[in-house]
Motif scaffolding. Structure first.
Motif, PDB file in Angstrom:
ATOM      1  N   THR A  68       0.859  -1.067   0.012  1.00 51.94           N
ATOM      2  CA  THR A  68      -0.252  -0.033   0.035  1.00 51.94           C
ATOM      3  C   THR A  68       0.839   1.270  -0.060  1.00 51.94           C
ATOM      4  OG1 THR A  68      -0.099   0.116   2.348  1.00 51.94           O
ATOM      5  CG2 THR A  68      -1.802  -1.057   1.440  1.00 51.94           C
ATOM      6  N   TYR A  69       0.380   2.357  -0.171  1.00 49.60           N
ATOM      7  CA  TYR A  69       1.117   3.666  -0.131  1.00 49.60           C
ATOM      8  C   TYR A  69       1.474   3.843   1.215  1.00 49.60           C
ATOM      9  CZ  TYR A  69      -0.701   5.042  -4.925  1.00 49.60           C
ATOM     10  OH  TYR A  69      -0.889   5.189  -6.223  1.00 49.60           O
ATOM     11  N   LEU A 105       5.013   5.609 -12.898  1.00 54.03           N
ATOM     12  CA  LEU A 105       5.364   6.702 -11.943  1.00 54.03           C
ATOM     13  C   LEU A 105       3.902   7.278 -11.572  1.00 54.03           C
ATOM     14  CD1 LEU A 105       7.112   8.829 -10.562  1.00 54.03           C
ATOM     15  CD2 LEU A 105       6.867  10.135 -12.667  1.00 54.03           C
ATOM     16  N   VAL A 106       3.481   7.047 -10.104  1.00 50.60           N
ATOM     17  CA  VAL A 106       2.205   7.676  -9.572  1.00 50.60           C
ATOM     18  C   VAL A 106       2.454   8.641  -8.721  1.00 50.60           C
ATOM     19  CG1 VAL A 106       1.034   5.585 -10.521  1.00 50.60           C
ATOM     20  CG2 VAL A 106       1.953   5.429  -8.272  1.00 50.60           C
ATOM     21  N   PRO A 112       6.087  11.395  -5.160  1.00 51.36           N
ATOM     22  CA  PRO A 112       6.146  10.227  -6.132  1.00 51.36           C
ATOM     23  C   PRO A 112       6.432   8.705  -5.687  1.00 51.36           C
ATOM     24  CG  PRO A 112       8.270  11.491  -5.891  1.00 51.36           C
ATOM     25  CD  PRO A 112       7.233  12.073  -4.878  1.00 51.36           C
ATOM     26  N   TYR A 113       5.751   7.997  -6.558  1.00 50.83           N
ATOM     27  CA  TYR A 113       5.817   6.471  -6.070  1.00 50.83           C
ATOM     28  C   TYR A 113       6.129   5.872  -7.251  1.00 50.83           C
ATOM     29  CZ  TYR A 113       3.955   7.191  -1.285  1.00 50.83           C
ATOM     30  OH  TYR A 113       3.687   7.830  -0.120  1.00 50.83           O
ATOM     31  N   ASP A 114       7.063   4.790  -7.301  1.00 52.86           N
ATOM     32  CA  ASP A 114       6.996   3.649  -8.422  1.00 52.86           C
ATOM     33  C   ASP A 114       6.105   2.725  -7.971  1.00 52.86           C
ATOM     34  OD1 ASP A 114       8.534   4.476 -10.544  1.00 52.86           O
ATOM     35  OD2 ASP A 114      10.473   3.817  -9.479  1.00 52.86           O
ATOM     36  N   LYS A 115       5.245   2.641  -8.985  1.00 45.25           N
ATOM     37  CA  LYS A 115       4.196   1.374  -8.590  1.00 45.25           C
ATOM     38  C   LYS A 115       4.663   0.265  -9.734  1.00 45.25           C
ATOM     39  CE  LYS A 115      -0.558   0.374  -9.924  1.00 45.25           C
ATOM     40  NZ  LYS A 115      -1.603   0.733 -10.686  1.00 45.25           N
ATOM     41  N   SER A 133      10.617   9.631  -3.221  1.00 47.99           N
ATOM     42  CA  SER A 133      10.953  10.860  -3.198  1.00 47.99           C
ATOM     43  C   SER A 133      12.203  11.278  -2.996  1.00 47.99           C
ATOM     44  CB  SER A 133       9.867  11.261  -2.117  1.00 47.99           C
ATOM     45  OG  SER A 133      10.021  10.894  -0.772  1.00 47.99           O
ATOM     46  N   ALA A 134      13.202  10.295  -2.157  1.00 46.71           N
ATOM     47  CA  ALA A 134      14.521  10.941  -2.014  1.00 46.71           C
ATOM     48  C   ALA A 134      15.340  11.124  -3.217  1.00 46.71           C
ATOM     49  CB  ALA A 134      14.994   9.833  -0.968  1.00 46.71           C
TER      50      ALA A 134
END
Length: 139
Positions: A68-69, A105-106, A112-115, A133-134
């Motif tokens: 999950t996020y 990329l979401v 930002p997250y890589d899904k 994000s880092a």
């Protein structure tokens, strides 16, 4: 090595079989010692790389489940190439034999997250979220 061979030939021409054999065995011993030490160093170097996926200087990943996020795997890296390597290393460790279906990329809450949509070795489809994000946008 050239010096040893030159002297070996010189000893042979002097018909000193005993010295020649002794010298030959000494050279052989040094050669065997050198090659066995080199092989040992190569094996230990390969083992260290296996124990620390991605090698030195590459980003690290948190122990989130990534399902999950809120429980995303947080990647701590300073540039994109290291971060991406850490993502794939994490997948290799947690889902050996996985197959990547799609990487997207979401954004969630402006972060930002890589899904990563993957298929596990058992054939199960999973979606893994990486907090990037880092390192996102840093080359």
């Amino acid at each position: 090595m050239k010096y040893f061979l030159k002297n070996l030939l010189r000893l042979k021409t002097e018909n000193s079989e005993f010295l020649s054999m002794k010298y030959f065995l000494s050279v052989l011993f040094i050669f065997i010692l050198f090659t066995s030490t080199s092989c040992h160093l190569l094996k230990s170097s390969a083992k260290e790389q296996k124990e620390s996926p991605g090698g030195p200087g590459v980003g690290t990943a948190s122990e989130g489940s990534g399902l999950t996020y809120d429980d995303a795997v947080v990647i701590d890296a300073t540039k994109e190439s290291d971060g991406t390597t850490a993502e794939y290393d994490w997948l290799k460790v947690h889902y050996p034999g996985y197959a990547l279906i799609k990487q997207t990329l979401v954004y969630n809450n402006n972060k930002p997250y890589d899904k990563m949509d993957i298929r596990t070795a058992d054939g199960e489809k999973k979606t893994i979220y990486f907090d990037i994000s880092a390192f996102f946008g840093k080359f």
